[in-house]
Motif scaffolding. Structure first.
Motif, PDB file in Angstrom:
ATOM      1  N   ALA A 102      10.114  27.349  35.798  1.00  0.00           N
ATOM      2  CA  ALA A 102      11.032  25.911  35.774  1.00  0.00           C
ATOM      3  C   ALA A 102      10.072  24.880  36.051  1.00  0.00           C
ATOM      4  O   ALA A 102       9.696  24.903  37.107  1.00  0.00           O
ATOM      5  N   VAL A 103      10.083  23.818  35.365  1.00  0.00           N
ATOM      6  CA  VAL A 103       9.315  22.626  35.599  1.00  0.00           C
ATOM      7  C   VAL A 103      10.290  21.653  36.421  1.00  0.00           C
ATOM      8  O   VAL A 103      11.175  21.240  35.530  1.00  0.00           O
ATOM      9  N   ALA A 104       9.956  21.081  37.282  1.00  0.00           N
ATOM     10  CA  ALA A 104      10.870  19.941  37.737  1.00  0.00           C
ATOM     11  C   ALA A 104      10.545  18.791  37.169  1.00  0.00           C
ATOM     12  O   ALA A 104       9.402  18.300  36.474  1.00  0.00           O
ATOM     13  N   PRO A 105      11.647  17.569  37.173  1.00  0.00           N
ATOM     14  CA  PRO A 105      11.443  16.442  36.635  1.00  0.00           C
ATOM     15  C   PRO A 105      10.004  15.639  37.091  1.00  0.00           C
ATOM     16  O   PRO A 105       9.925  15.834  38.268  1.00  0.00           O
ATOM     17  N   GLY A 106       9.352  15.229  35.880  1.00  0.00           N
ATOM     18  CA  GLY A 106       8.264  14.314  36.459  1.00  0.00           C
ATOM     19  C   GLY A 106       6.845  14.976  36.546  1.00  0.00           C
ATOM     20  O   GLY A 106       5.790  14.713  36.711  1.00  0.00           O
ATOM     21  N   GLU A 107       7.089  16.382  36.678  1.00  0.00           N
ATOM     22  CA  GLU A 107       5.732  17.530  36.740  1.00  0.00           C
ATOM     23  C   GLU A 107       5.531  17.670  35.487  1.00  0.00           C
ATOM     24  O   GLU A 107       6.061  18.017  34.464  1.00  0.00           O
ATOM     25  N   THR A 108       4.228  17.920  35.279  1.00  0.00           N
ATOM     26  CA  THR A 108       3.531  18.327  34.099  1.00  0.00           C
ATOM     27  C   THR A 108       2.993  19.847  34.261  1.00  0.00           C
ATOM     28  O   THR A 108       2.687  20.182  35.137  1.00  0.00           O
ATOM     29  N   PHE A 109       2.815  20.358  33.074  1.00  0.00           N
ATOM     30  CA  PHE A 109       2.589  21.868  33.041  1.00  0.00           C
ATOM     31  C   PHE A 109       1.387  21.950  31.985  1.00  0.00           C
ATOM     32  O   PHE A 109       1.417  21.620  30.911  1.00  0.00           O
ATOM     33  N   ASP A 110       0.204  22.611  32.516  1.00  0.00           N
ATOM     34  CA  ASP A 110      -0.687  22.874  31.657  1.00  0.00           C
ATOM     35  C   ASP A 110      -0.681  24.249  30.956  1.00  0.00           C
ATOM     36  O   ASP A 110      -1.113  25.310  31.278  1.00  0.00           O
ATOM     37  N   ALA A 111       0.013  24.141  29.591  1.00  0.00           N
ATOM     38  CA  ALA A 111       0.136  25.289  28.717  1.00  0.00           C
ATOM     39  C   ALA A 111      -1.069  25.934  28.294  1.00  0.00           C
ATOM     40  O   ALA A 111      -1.112  27.215  28.062  1.00  0.00           O
ATOM     41  N   ARG A 112      -2.163  25.059  27.857  1.00  0.00           N
ATOM     42  CA  ARG A 112      -3.289  25.715  27.725  1.00  0.00           C
ATOM     43  C   ARG A 112      -3.951  26.674  28.786  1.00  0.00           C
ATOM     44  O   ARG A 112      -4.149  27.741  28.332  1.00  0.00           O
ATOM     45  N   ALA A 113      -4.032  26.141  29.971  1.00  0.00           N
ATOM     46  CA  ALA A 113      -4.591  26.971  31.033  1.00  0.00           C
ATOM     47  C   ALA A 113      -3.767  28.315  31.067  1.00  0.00           C
ATOM     48  O   ALA A 113      -4.059  29.427  31.234  1.00  0.00           O
ATOM     49  N   ALA A 114      -2.469  28.178  30.838  1.00  0.00           N
ATOM     50  CA  ALA A 114      -1.306  29.242  31.112  1.00  0.00           C
ATOM     51  C   ALA A 114      -1.655  30.360  30.193  1.00  0.00           C
ATOM     52  O   ALA A 114      -1.675  31.565  30.253  1.00  0.00           O
ATOM     53  N   LEU A 115      -1.850  30.006  28.907  1.00  0.00           N
ATOM     54  CA  LEU A 115      -2.386  30.925  27.717  1.00  0.00           C
ATOM     55  C   LEU A 115      -3.675  31.451  27.790  1.00  0.00           C
ATOM     56  O   LEU A 115      -3.854  32.694  27.937  1.00  0.00           O
ATOM     57  N   HIS A 134       7.442  21.079  22.554  1.00  0.00           N
ATOM     58  CA  HIS A 134       6.331  20.910  22.301  1.00  0.00           C
ATOM     59  C   HIS A 134       5.663  22.441  22.400  1.00  0.00           C
ATOM     60  O   HIS A 134       5.817  23.228  23.384  1.00  0.00           O
ATOM     61  N   LEU A 135       5.101  22.596  21.301  1.00  0.00           N
ATOM     62  CA  LEU A 135       4.735  24.293  21.154  1.00  0.00           C
ATOM     63  C   LEU A 135       3.164  24.141  21.283  1.00  0.00           C
ATOM     64  O   LEU A 135       2.439  23.573  20.428  1.00  0.00           O
ATOM     65  N   THR A 136       2.694  25.005  22.217  1.00  0.00           N
ATOM     66  CA  THR A 136       1.082  25.297  22.404  1.00  0.00           C
ATOM     67  C   THR A 136       0.820  26.553  21.977  1.00  0.00           C
ATOM     68  O   THR A 136       1.244  27.792  22.719  1.00  0.00           O
ATOM     69  N   ALA A 137      -0.198  27.046  20.979  1.00  0.00           N
ATOM     70  CA  ALA A 137      -0.248  28.274  20.516  1.00  0.00           C
ATOM     71  C   ALA A 137      -1.456  28.375  19.677  1.00  0.00           C
ATOM     72  O   ALA A 137      -2.117  27.165  19.451  1.00  0.00           O
ATOM     73  N   SER A 169       0.092  22.016  19.772  1.00  0.00           N
ATOM     74  CA  SER A 169      -1.284  21.822  20.362  1.00  0.00           C
ATOM     75  C   SER A 169      -1.985  23.099  20.253  1.00  0.00           C
ATOM     76  O   SER A 169      -1.100  24.303  20.424  1.00  0.00           O
ATOM     77  N   GLU A 170      -2.829  23.202  19.317  1.00  0.00           N
ATOM     78  CA  GLU A 170      -3.613  24.449  19.124  1.00  0.00           C
ATOM     79  C   GLU A 170      -4.517  24.866  20.090  1.00  0.00           C
ATOM     80  O   GLU A 170      -5.372  24.131  20.684  1.00  0.00           O
ATOM     81  N   VAL A 171      -4.646  26.095  20.264  1.00  0.00           N
ATOM     82  CA  VAL A 171      -5.553  26.846  21.418  1.00  0.00           C
ATOM     83  C   VAL A 171      -6.467  27.669  20.508  1.00  0.00           C
ATOM     84  O   VAL A 171      -6.068  28.415  19.296  1.00  0.00           O
ATOM     85  N   ALA A 172      -7.693  27.983  21.066  1.00  0.00           N
ATOM     86  CA  ALA A 172      -8.537  28.866  20.232  1.00  0.00           C
ATOM     87  C   ALA A 172      -8.183  30.473  20.371  1.00  0.00           C
ATOM     88  O   ALA A 172      -8.166  31.291  19.572  1.00  0.00           O
TER      89      ALA A 172
END
Length: 425
Positions: A102-115, A134-137, A169-172
């Motif tokens: 759960a992301v708080a308002p104004g907080e950024t989340f690094d989807a690439r690092a999570a994957l 926003h889909l990161t995959a 956003s595309e990841v390898a």
């Protein structure tokens, strides 16, 4: 090696086992039959094709990739509810979704690092809001799920006609992609280990039945301890198997290299290729000794080739069932089936080969190898005891002992070894 002998001129247990192992190894290695034996791996290709059915089932159960949600808590709940509603109508077209964070308002989340850092079946991350997802995959996952995520986001927003545009956003690679590739490596390792053990362990039976038929067993029983005979035959067959694997491995390496294929074309095992190969060799040795001790014990109980085939059939079928059980542990890592597979001696080598392909940790392999070594010692001890009792009753030994007494047991065994080597040449 010490040259001390027991009273009466008899060789010690390990000296006698070494003599038997050297005799059997030399006789088999320099025989014409061994050349044809090296062609044996051409036939188990059929078994590999049949095992593909089980492999497809494992992939179906283990290859279900999921999508993680990293929006606000309220948006996560709305997306999950919308996904469940669409799943009832669209079925497998809608990927399983779970709240990643759960992301708080104004907080950024690094989807690439999570994957990159996540484990398991996480293949994509959806961030932003349902109005602007926003889909990161990976490239393939984006093509597959971009439209579906748009539908889920529209339903989460209460829209029925307008679908929001999904930024991408595309990841390898992703955790799901790595996990799927490692599953293939784990399955391949299990199938190869099973074929090698089943193909090579059967040599123990044929060798034993042949020597029982021409009474060589009774001759050896008069000169050396029966436990040494059991150990010598078992480790001689293991040494022959190692030679066969070395020939097959070298040939396969030359063919693959000539075809431009290298290990970099395959998924990297969890422990890395060098350590994976070391562990594979160790688990082959443990699995071979366990099954070879069982086969050698069965062979000692039979009088004819037909009896050997009848008695060995249950052990062979059991090993096939053990292999299929081991295959199922790939999809149940950490579950009771996985623990059962690791604890049961006959399945433990197969299960741990899969763990080496899928997990980076090394300490479980130290524990597993210690447990398997203990089981090997127990199997050999029990098998040698049954072997000794049965073989000592299998034929007249008075005449043999009379012959042996004129030459001395040490000289008799050495002469027998020399004759065996000469016959092989």
């Amino acid at each position: 090696m010490s040259t001390q002998k027991h009273p009466g001129g008899r060789l010690s247990l390990f000296q006698a086992a070494y003599v038997v192992a050297r005799r059997d190894f030399t006789a088999i290695l320099f025989s014409r039959a061994f050349i044809f034996f090296l062609l044996g791996p051409l036939f188990p290709v059929v078994v590999m094709a049949l095992a593909g059915g089980v492999g497809a089932q494992v992939q179906q159960g283990a290859g279900v990739a999921s999508v993680g949600l990293a929006m606000s808590a309220e948006d996560n709940r709305a997306m999950l509810k919308a996904g469940e509603a669409l799943s009832e109508r669209l079925g497998s077209a809608v990927p399983p979704m779970s709240e990643l964070r759960a992301v708080a308002p104004g907080e950024t989340f690094d989807a690439r690092a999570a994957l990159q850092k996540s484990e398991g079946q996480l293949a994509a991350v959806v961030t932003g809001t349902p109005a602007s997802p926003h889909l990161t995959a990976t490239e393939g996952s984006i093509e597959r799920w971009q439209g579906v995520i748009s539908m889920i986001a529209a339903q989460a927003e209460g829209q029925t006609l307008a679908y929001p545009e999904v930024a991408t956003s595309e990841v390898a690679s992703s955790a799901a992609a790595r996990n799927s590739a490692r599953i293939n490596t784990a399955q391949g390792g299990q199938v190869l280990l099973f074929l090698l053990i089943m193909l090579l362990a059967s040599m123990v039976l044929s060798n034993l039945v042949e020597e029982k038929g021409n009474k060589i067993i009774e001759v050896l029983a008069a000169a050396i301890p029966m436990d040494a005979l059991f150990l010598g035959k078992l480790f001689a067959m293991l040494a022959v198997s190692v030679v066969g694997i070395a020939v097959w491995g070298t040939t396969a390496g030359i063919v693959l290299t000539a075809g431009g294929v290298s290990l970099s074309d395959y998924a990297m095992p969890g422990v890395g290729w060098p350590m994976f190969m070391v562990l594979f060799a160790l688990y082959f040795g443990m699995g071979y000794l366990l099954l070879g001790a069982i086969f050698l014990t069965i062979g000692s109980q039979a009088k004819t080739v037909r009896e050997v085939q009848t008695l060995s059939m249950p052990a062979t079928m059991l090993q096939v069932l053990v292999f299929f059980l081991s295959s199922l542990t790939i999809t149940n890592a950490g579950g009771w089936i996985d623990w059962l597979g690791m604890a049961f001696p006959l399945s433990s080598p197969f299960v741990m080969v899969a763990h080496a392909a899928m997990d980076e940790r090394l300490w479980p392999h130290a524990l597993a190898l210690g447990w398997q070594a203990l089981c090997v010692a127990l199997f050999v001890r029990v098998g040698a005891s049954m072997f000794r009792k049965r073989v000592m009753k299998s034929g007249p030994q008075g005449a043999i002992k009379g012959k042996e007494s004129r030459r001395g047991p040490v000289g008799f065994v050495r002469g027998l070894f020399s004759k065996g080597s000469a016959a092989a040449r």
